[in-house]
Structures are given as structure tokens and as C-alpha cells.
Motif scaffolding. Structure first.
Motif, PDB file in Angstrom:
ATOM      1  N   SER A   7      17.995  -7.460 -11.598  1.00 38.14           N
ATOM      2  CA  SER A   7      17.909  -7.663 -13.044  1.00 38.14           C
ATOM      3  C   SER A   7      18.412  -6.391 -13.709  1.00 38.14           C
ATOM      4  N   SER A   8      19.221  -6.539 -14.762  1.00 39.64           N
ATOM      5  CA  SER A   8      19.819  -5.349 -15.358  1.00 39.64           C
ATOM      6  C   SER A   8      20.040  -5.518 -16.849  1.00 39.64           C
ATOM      7  N   THR A   9      20.049  -4.376 -17.533  1.00 43.45           N
ATOM      8  CA  THR A   9      20.426  -4.303 -18.939  1.00 43.45           C
ATOM      9  C   THR A   9      21.531  -3.271 -19.064  1.00 43.45           C
ATOM     10  N   LEU A  10      22.619  -3.629 -19.737  1.00 41.12           N
ATOM     11  CA  LEU A  10      23.767  -2.750 -19.963  1.00 41.12           C
ATOM     12  C   LEU A  10      23.753  -2.373 -21.443  1.00 41.12           C
ATOM     13  N   LEU A  11      23.724  -1.054 -21.718  1.00 36.94           N
ATOM     14  CA  LEU A  11      23.570  -0.576 -23.085  1.00 36.94           C
ATOM     15  C   LEU A  11      24.660   0.401 -23.476  1.00 36.94           C
ATOM     16  N   GLY A  12      25.196   0.254 -24.674  1.00 38.64           N
ATOM     17  CA  GLY A  12      26.062   1.257 -25.270  1.00 38.64           C
ATOM     18  C   GLY A  12      25.191   2.169 -26.109  1.00 38.64           C
ATOM     19  N   VAL A  13      25.304   3.485 -25.906  1.00 41.13           N
ATOM     20  CA  VAL A  13      24.452   4.449 -26.606  1.00 41.13           C
ATOM     21  C   VAL A  13      25.303   5.540 -27.259  1.00 41.13           C
ATOM     22  N   ALA A  14      24.686   6.302 -28.156  1.00 43.56           N
ATOM     23  CA  ALA A  14      25.398   7.351 -28.885  1.00 43.56           C
ATOM     24  C   ALA A  14      25.622   8.605 -28.038  1.00 43.56           C
ATOM     25  N   CYS A  15      24.636   8.996 -27.234  1.00 44.33           N
ATOM     26  CA  CYS A  15      24.809  10.176 -26.377  1.00 44.33           C
ATOM     27  C   CYS A  15      23.759  10.161 -25.279  1.00 44.33           C
ATOM     28  N   LEU A  16      24.016  10.985 -24.253  1.00 44.22           N
ATOM     29  CA  LEU A  16      23.078  11.156 -23.147  1.00 44.22           C
ATOM     30  C   LEU A  16      22.775  12.645 -23.001  1.00 44.22           C
ATOM     31  N   GLY A  17      21.946  13.002 -22.045  1.00 37.48           N
ATOM     32  CA  GLY A  17      21.359  14.330 -21.981  1.00 37.48           C
ATOM     33  C   GLY A  17      22.243  15.512 -21.666  1.00 37.48           C
ATOM     34  N   TYR A  18      23.324  15.338 -20.922  1.00 34.56           N
ATOM     35  CA  TYR A  18      24.181  16.457 -20.537  1.00 34.56           C
ATOM     36  C   TYR A  18      25.480  16.421 -21.332  1.00 34.56           C
ATOM     37  N   THR A  19      25.981  17.587 -21.673  1.00 32.80           N
ATOM     38  CA  THR A  19      27.260  17.668 -22.386  1.00 32.80           C
ATOM     39  C   THR A  19      28.348  16.970 -21.579  1.00 32.80           C
ATOM     40  N   GLY A  20      29.051  16.038 -22.200  1.00 29.97           N
ATOM     41  CA  GLY A  20      30.128  15.312 -21.531  1.00 29.97           C
ATOM     42  C   GLY A  20      29.683  14.114 -20.728  1.00 29.97           C
ATOM     43  N   GLN A  21      28.371  13.905 -20.616  1.00 25.57           N
ATOM     44  CA  GLN A  21      27.859  12.779 -19.831  1.00 25.57           C
ATOM     45  C   GLN A  21      28.132  11.463 -20.550  1.00 25.57           C
ATOM     46  N   LEU A  22      28.693  10.496 -19.810  1.00 25.33           N
ATOM     47  CA  LEU A  22      29.017   9.181 -20.368  1.00 25.33           C
ATOM     48  C   LEU A  22      28.215   8.038 -19.757  1.00 25.33           C
ATOM     49  N   VAL A  23      27.587   8.268 -18.593  1.00 24.44           N
ATOM     50  CA  VAL A  23      26.908   7.190 -17.866  1.00 24.44           C
ATOM     51  C   VAL A  23      25.599   7.691 -17.268  1.00 24.44           C
ATOM     52  N   GLU A  24      24.591   6.827 -17.284  1.00 27.95           N
ATOM     53  CA  GLU A  24      23.319   7.089 -16.615  1.00 27.95           C
ATOM     54  C   GLU A  24      22.724   5.758 -16.203  1.00 27.95           C
ATOM     55  N   ILE A  25      22.055   5.732 -15.046  1.00 31.42           N
ATOM     56  CA  ILE A  25      21.409   4.501 -14.574  1.00 31.42           C
ATOM     57  C   ILE A  25      19.987   4.828 -14.130  1.00 31.42           C
ATOM     58  N   THR A  26      19.019   4.102 -14.695  1.00 27.84           N
ATOM     59  CA  THR A  26      17.641   4.159 -14.194  1.00 27.84           C
ATOM     60  C   THR A  26      17.423   2.934 -13.308  1.00 27.84           C
ATOM     61  N   ALA A  27      16.501   3.041 -12.366  1.00 27.60           N
ATOM     62  CA  ALA A  27      16.288   1.930 -11.441  1.00 27.60           C
ATOM     63  C   ALA A  27      14.851   1.832 -10.984  1.00 27.60           C
ATOM     64  N   THR A  28      14.463   0.616 -10.634  1.00 31.70           N
ATOM     65  CA  THR A  28      13.203   0.330  -9.952  1.00 31.70           C
ATOM     66  C   THR A  28      13.590  -0.382  -8.665  1.00 31.70           C
ATOM     67  N   ALA A  29      12.991   0.064  -7.550  1.00 31.54           N
ATOM     68  CA  ALA A  29      13.346  -0.489  -6.250  1.00 31.54           C
ATOM     69  C   ALA A  29      12.111  -0.730  -5.402  1.00 31.54           C
ATOM     70  N   VAL A  30      12.207  -1.719  -4.538  1.00 27.46           N
ATOM     71  CA  VAL A  30      11.205  -1.927  -3.507  1.00 27.46           C
ATOM     72  C   VAL A  30      11.470  -0.921  -2.390  1.00 27.46           C
ATOM     73  N   VAL A  31      10.379  -0.354  -1.856  1.00 30.86           N
ATOM     74  CA  VAL A  31      10.487   0.521  -0.685  1.00 30.86           C
ATOM     75  C   VAL A  31       9.986  -0.316   0.498  1.00 30.86           C
ATOM     76  N   PRO A  32      10.915  -0.787   1.342  1.00 34.06           N
ATOM     77  CA  PRO A  32      10.501  -1.671   2.434  1.00 34.06           C
ATOM     78  C   PRO A  32       9.648  -0.932   3.474  1.00 34.06           C
ATOM     79  N   GLU A  33       8.788  -1.687   4.127  1.00 31.81           N
ATOM     80  CA  GLU A  33       8.002  -1.129   5.220  1.00 31.81           C
ATOM     81  C   GLU A  33       8.942  -0.771   6.362  1.00 31.81           C
ATOM     82  N   PRO A  34       8.699   0.351   7.018  1.00 36.54           N
ATOM     83  CA  PRO A  34       9.562   0.703   8.160  1.00 36.54           C
ATOM     84  C   PRO A  34       9.486  -0.386   9.238  1.00 36.54           C
ATOM     85  N   SER A  35      10.630  -0.663   9.858  1.00 37.01           N
ATOM     86  CA  SER A  35      10.636  -1.726  10.884  1.00 37.01           C
ATOM     87  C   SER A  35      10.408  -1.174  12.261  1.00 37.01           C
TER      88      SER A  35
END
Length: 135
Positions: free
Chosen positions: A107-135
Motif C-alpha cells: 500500500s502506498s501514497t505518492l506525494l508532491g511536496v514543497a521541500c524535504l530536509g536536506y539541501t537539494g533533496q528531491l525524494v524520500e520514502i518512509t516504510a512499514t515492513a513485516v520482519v519475518p521469523e528466521p527460518s
């Protein structure tokens, strides 16, 4: 472990699901925004959102690996792009789609924004992930 849902009564999303359901008791990782910096803090892809997106995905993979997960176990992302141009957002989404994040699809949301945290930065991705049990 992960059930991805595309709701048949809604407009079908191109390469993501409307929702991801994770059963209780599963370990989740909530990742801070992955940014287009190398290990020395140098901006990669100055002025190039596609190149920055590639670096962001590579950094996201490192974050996931550090917690015992991977791109295939990502259940949700927010993709931020400094732009008001839908074509620029689409070009970044093409990188996300090619990365393996859409394998689920997540599931994802794609957003156009005015600025991000670092000078010159154009892209950032946050994520939530499942951590699988070791097999």
C-alpha cells in the motif's frame, strides 16, 4: 502472514494494493524516511529525482536488511517528491515499481511536496515492513 487487499468496488490501483493486513503477533518495523545520501552524507543525484529515487530505494533496502526484512515484506510506504509536476512523480514511481516494492503489491501514497530536509533533496520514502521469523 501478509494479506494484501485490492477492493473490487474501488478504482483498481495500478501497482499497489488498497490495504495490507498483518496478523497480530507479527513483528513490524517502522522505518524513518530513506534519503538520497551516501554513507558519507553526500547527496547522490543532484537535480535528478530518478537517480535520487534509486539511491533512496538502495538505502531503504539497507534499513530493511538491518532489521531482518526486505523489500518484499514492505506493507506500506509514503513516497515524497519535491515537485508539482505529475510527470516527475510518475518518473519516481517508475523507480519504486521497478524496485521490487510493488511485488506485494504494498500500500502506498505518492506525494508532491514543497521541500524535504536536506539541501537539494528531491525524494524520500518512509516504510512499514513485516520482519519475518528466521527460518
Amino acid at each position: 502472514m501478509i494479506r494484501r487487499v485490492t477492493v473490487p468496488t474501488l478504482f483498481p490501483p495500478p501497482t499497489y494494493s488498497h490495504a495490507s493486513v498483518v496478523e497480530a503477533g507479527t513483528k513490524l518495523a517502522f522505518l524513518a524516511g530513506a534519503v538520497p545520501l551516501d554513507a558519507d552524507g553526500k547527496l547522490i543525484g543532484e537535480g535528478d529525482a530518478v537517480r535520487q529515487a534509486q539511491q533512496v530505494v538502495a538505502n531503504l533496502e539497507e534499513q530493511l536488511r538491518a532489521v531482518g526484512s526486505d523489500l518484499a515484506h514492505v506493507v506500506a510506504t509514503d513516497v515524497y517528491v519535491v515537485s508539482t509536476d505529475p510527470a516527475a512523480l510518475s518518473a519516481v514511481w517508475d523507480v519504486v515499481e521497478a524496485s521490487g516494492l510493488s511485488t506485494g503489491p504494498h500500500s502506498s501514497t505518492l506525494l508532491g511536496v514543497a521541500c524535504l530536509g536536506y539541501t537539494g533533496q528531491l525524494v524520500e520514502i518512509t516504510a512499514t515492513a513485516v520482519v519475518p521469523e528466521p527460518s
